[in-house]
Design a protein around this motif. Structure first.
Motif, short mmCIF file in Angstrom:
data_model
loop_
_atom_site.label_atom_id
_atom_site.label_comp_id
_atom_site.label_asym_id
_atom_site.label_seq_id
_atom_site.Cartn_x
_atom_site.Cartn_y
_atom_site.Cartn_z
N ALA A 2 -16.28 -11.31 -5.24
CA ALA A 2 -15.27 -10.26 -5.37
C ALA A 2 -13.87 -10.82 -5.16
O ALA A 2 -12.93 -10.47 -5.89
CB ALA A 2 -15.55 -9.15 -4.37
N VAL A 3 -13.72 -11.69 -4.18
CA VAL A 3 -12.41 -12.30 -3.92
C VAL A 3 -12.00 -13.19 -5.10
O VAL A 3 -10.83 -13.17 -5.53
CB VAL A 3 -12.43 -13.10 -2.60
CG1 VAL A 3 -11.20 -14.01 -2.47
CG2 VAL A 3 -12.52 -12.15 -1.42
N ARG A 4 -12.93 -13.94 -5.63
CA ARG A 4 -12.63 -14.79 -6.80
C ARG A 4 -12.13 -13.94 -7.97
O ARG A 4 -11.12 -14.27 -8.61
CB ARG A 4 -13.87 -15.57 -7.22
CG ARG A 4 -13.66 -16.45 -8.45
CD ARG A 4 -14.97 -17.13 -8.87
NE ARG A 4 -14.74 -18.05 -9.99
CZ ARG A 4 -14.77 -17.69 -11.28
NH1 ARG A 4 -15.04 -16.42 -11.59
NH2 ARG A 4 -14.54 -18.57 -12.23
N THR A 5 -12.84 -12.84 -8.26
CA THR A 5 -12.44 -11.97 -9.36
C THR A 5 -11.06 -11.38 -9.12
O THR A 5 -10.23 -11.31 -10.03
CB THR A 5 -13.47 -10.84 -9.55
OG1 THR A 5 -14.76 -11.41 -9.77
CG2 THR A 5 -13.11 -9.96 -10.74
N ALA A 6 -10.80 -10.97 -7.88
CA ALA A 6 -9.50 -10.39 -7.55
C ALA A 6 -8.37 -11.41 -7.71
O ALA A 6 -7.30 -11.09 -8.23
CB ALA A 6 -9.52 -9.84 -6.12
N VAL A 7 -8.61 -12.63 -7.27
CA VAL A 7 -7.58 -13.68 -7.39
C VAL A 7 -7.27 -13.96 -8.86
O VAL A 7 -6.11 -14.07 -9.27
CB VAL A 7 -8.03 -14.97 -6.67
CG1 VAL A 7 -7.14 -16.16 -7.04
CG2 VAL A 7 -8.02 -14.76 -5.15
N ILE A 8 -8.32 -14.05 -9.68
CA ILE A 8 -8.11 -14.31 -11.12
C ILE A 8 -7.34 -13.15 -11.75
O ILE A 8 -6.38 -13.36 -12.50
CB ILE A 8 -9.46 -14.54 -11.82
CG1 ILE A 8 -10.09 -15.85 -11.35
CG2 ILE A 8 -9.28 -14.55 -13.34
CD1 ILE A 8 -11.53 -16.05 -11.80
N ASN A 9 -7.75 -11.93 -11.44
CA ASN A 9 -7.07 -10.76 -12.01
C ASN A 9 -5.60 -10.72 -11.59
O ASN A 9 -4.71 -10.53 -12.43
CB ASN A 9 -7.78 -9.48 -11.56
CG ASN A 9 -7.03 -8.22 -11.95
OD1 ASN A 9 -6.17 -7.74 -11.19
ND2 ASN A 9 -7.32 -7.68 -13.12
N LEU B 51 -13.04 -18.35 1.32
CA LEU B 51 -14.00 -17.63 0.50
C LEU B 51 -14.03 -18.16 -0.94
O LEU B 51 -15.06 -18.10 -1.62
CB LEU B 51 -13.68 -16.13 0.49
CG LEU B 51 -14.10 -15.36 1.75
CD1 LEU B 51 -13.44 -13.99 1.79
CD2 LEU B 51 -15.62 -15.22 1.82
N LEU B 52 -12.91 -18.71 -1.41
CA LEU B 52 -12.86 -19.26 -2.76
C LEU B 52 -13.60 -20.59 -2.87
O LEU B 52 -13.95 -21.02 -3.97
CB LEU B 52 -11.40 -19.45 -3.21
CG LEU B 52 -10.60 -18.17 -3.43
CD1 LEU B 52 -9.14 -18.51 -3.68
CD2 LEU B 52 -11.17 -17.36 -4.59
N GLY B 53 -13.81 -21.24 -1.74
CA GLY B 53 -14.58 -22.48 -1.72
C GLY B 53 -13.95 -23.59 -2.54
O GLY B 53 -12.71 -23.73 -2.56
N PRO B 54 -14.77 -24.38 -3.26
CA PRO B 54 -14.25 -25.54 -3.99
C PRO B 54 -13.28 -25.17 -5.11
O PRO B 54 -12.52 -26.02 -5.57
CB PRO B 54 -15.52 -26.18 -4.59
CG PRO B 54 -16.68 -25.52 -3.95
CD PRO B 54 -16.23 -24.25 -3.35
N GLU B 55 -13.29 -23.90 -5.55
CA GLU B 55 -12.41 -23.48 -6.63
C GLU B 55 -11.01 -23.12 -6.14
O GLU B 55 -10.12 -22.83 -6.94
CB GLU B 55 -12.99 -22.26 -7.35
CG GLU B 55 -14.12 -22.54 -8.31
CD GLU B 55 -14.43 -21.30 -9.14
OE1 GLU B 55 -14.08 -21.30 -10.34
OE2 GLU B 55 -14.99 -20.35 -8.59
N ALA B 56 -10.80 -23.11 -4.84
CA ALA B 56 -9.55 -22.59 -4.27
C ALA B 56 -8.31 -23.22 -4.90
O ALA B 56 -7.41 -22.52 -5.36
CB ALA B 56 -9.54 -22.78 -2.76
#
Length: 355
Positions: free
Chosen positions: A307-314, A11-16
């Motif tokens: 939403a997953v990206r925001t959660a990972v960063i947080n 779900l994070l894609g290329p930013e993973a």
């Protein structure tokens, strides 16, 4: 059913890789007061909060799928006022009925449900003992013409207490002409809430047309939102809600206030989103008042990934969780609950660590 680590990575894609392998250097993780199962005993019990506040905070941290982890997932639905009921609920009209808002929070495994005095009061006898209520007391009334942007009190702390709420919430529009009054009103409300044993949550938002330039919107600049957070913890917000930072350098670009070159050279190196979010947390007394980030508006097909990206960063920055509303309630309950649970899976995933 949990989303496995591989699915979250996808779900994070290329930013993973950039998000999952990053090691923060601005503020080392060892300097933070991080969330954890012992957060109440380790951090909150050292404050001037009463035993009733500790008990209610403990209830929030021990409800839902994230119970016992020290992390939170909160469903906020105050958009009926903030954005108009029609604009917010027309995509899924069942949410005109307040009961469905609470049902979604329970079905989604949330730690708490945040909504208006009216919404939560309408169903309090049925649900206040089943999931912690966070009563949002002030709102931006959105019917005056032309529209005004001001947070005004819609209810009193005692009303939240009487319905069995665990916490109250409020917004301050820092940077606005009305912020001086809002700071005083919310500070007084938070004092009363703590007297009654309620947890306090502050939406530390910026609002001033000067903060938006033709090239960039500094309403989500790390340095400006960080200072808003610092003002929020000063009036004893137990939890700070803030938008995820998207840029930095607001003070210098707008040529106002005071800052220091080391904020940019040393404390937020490279403008990595984890570093920018960690600067927000540093301004929350290094996490003594934990940071939860908002999930943002619903954009449809990309909501889950965002939403997953925001959660990972947080989480990797050292935050306590996410408070996500429109992405969840503007879709059928089963889909909304699944989105909330996928966010929670980030915090349950032991492979996603603090950077």
């Amino acid at each position: 059913m949990s989303t496995n680590h591989a699915a979250l990575v996808e779900l994070l894609g290329p930013e993973a890789s950039a998000l999952l392998s990053y090691k923060a250097t601005g503020f080392p993780r060892e300097t933070l007061h991080l969330p954890g199962p012992d957060f109440i005993d380790r951090v909150v019990s050292q404050t001037d909060r009463t035993p009733n506040v500790l008990r209610n905070f403990h209830q929030i941290l021990n409800t839902g799928r994230l119970a016992g982890t020290g992390y939170v997932s909160i469903l906020p639905v105050d958009q009926g006022i903030e954005h108009s009921a029609g604009a917010s609920f027309a995509p899924n009209p069942i949410y005109f009925d307040p009961e469905n808002i609470v049902k979604l929070a329970i079905e989604g495994g949330c730690n708490a449900v945040a909504s208006t005095l009216g919404v939560l009061g309408a169903v309090s006898r049925k649900y206040a003992h089943k999931i912690p209520f966070l009563v949002k007391l002030n709102h931006n009334e959105f019917l005056s013409y032309p529209n005004r942007y001001d947070q005004i009190m819609f209810g009193q702390v005692k009303q939240a207490f009487d319905m069995g709420a665990t916490a109250i919430g409020a917004t301050i529009y820092f940077g606005s002409d009305e912020s001086t009054r809002q700071i005083q009103e919310v500070s007084a409300a938070f004092e009363k809430a703590h007297e009654l044993g309620l947890v306090t949550v502050l939406w530390c938002y910026l609002r001033n047309s000067a903060f938006k330039t033709p090239d960039k919107d500094f309403h989500t600049a790390a340095d400006l939102t960080g200072q808003a957070n610092h003002l929020g913890v000063t009036i004893q917000a137990d939890i700070i809600k803030q938008k995820l930072p998207t840029n930095n350098g607001g003070y210098n670009a707008l040529k106002f206030g005071k800052t220091h070159k080391d904020v940019y050279a040393k404390l937020t190196p490279g403008d990595h989103p984890i570093e920018l979010t960690r600067y927000q947390i540093a301004n929350c007394y290094m996490g003594r008042s934990p940071l939860i980030n908002s999930g943002g508006e619903s954009k449809g097909a990309t909501d889950l990934a965002e939403a997953v990206r925001t959660a990972v960063i947080n989480k990797r920055a050292g935050g306590m969780g996410l408070i996500s509303g429109r992405k969840a309630f503007q879709r059928p309950i089963a889909e909304g609950a699944k989105l909330l649970q996928t966010i929670q899976d980030v915090y349950l995933d032991k492979e996603i660590t603090v950077a």
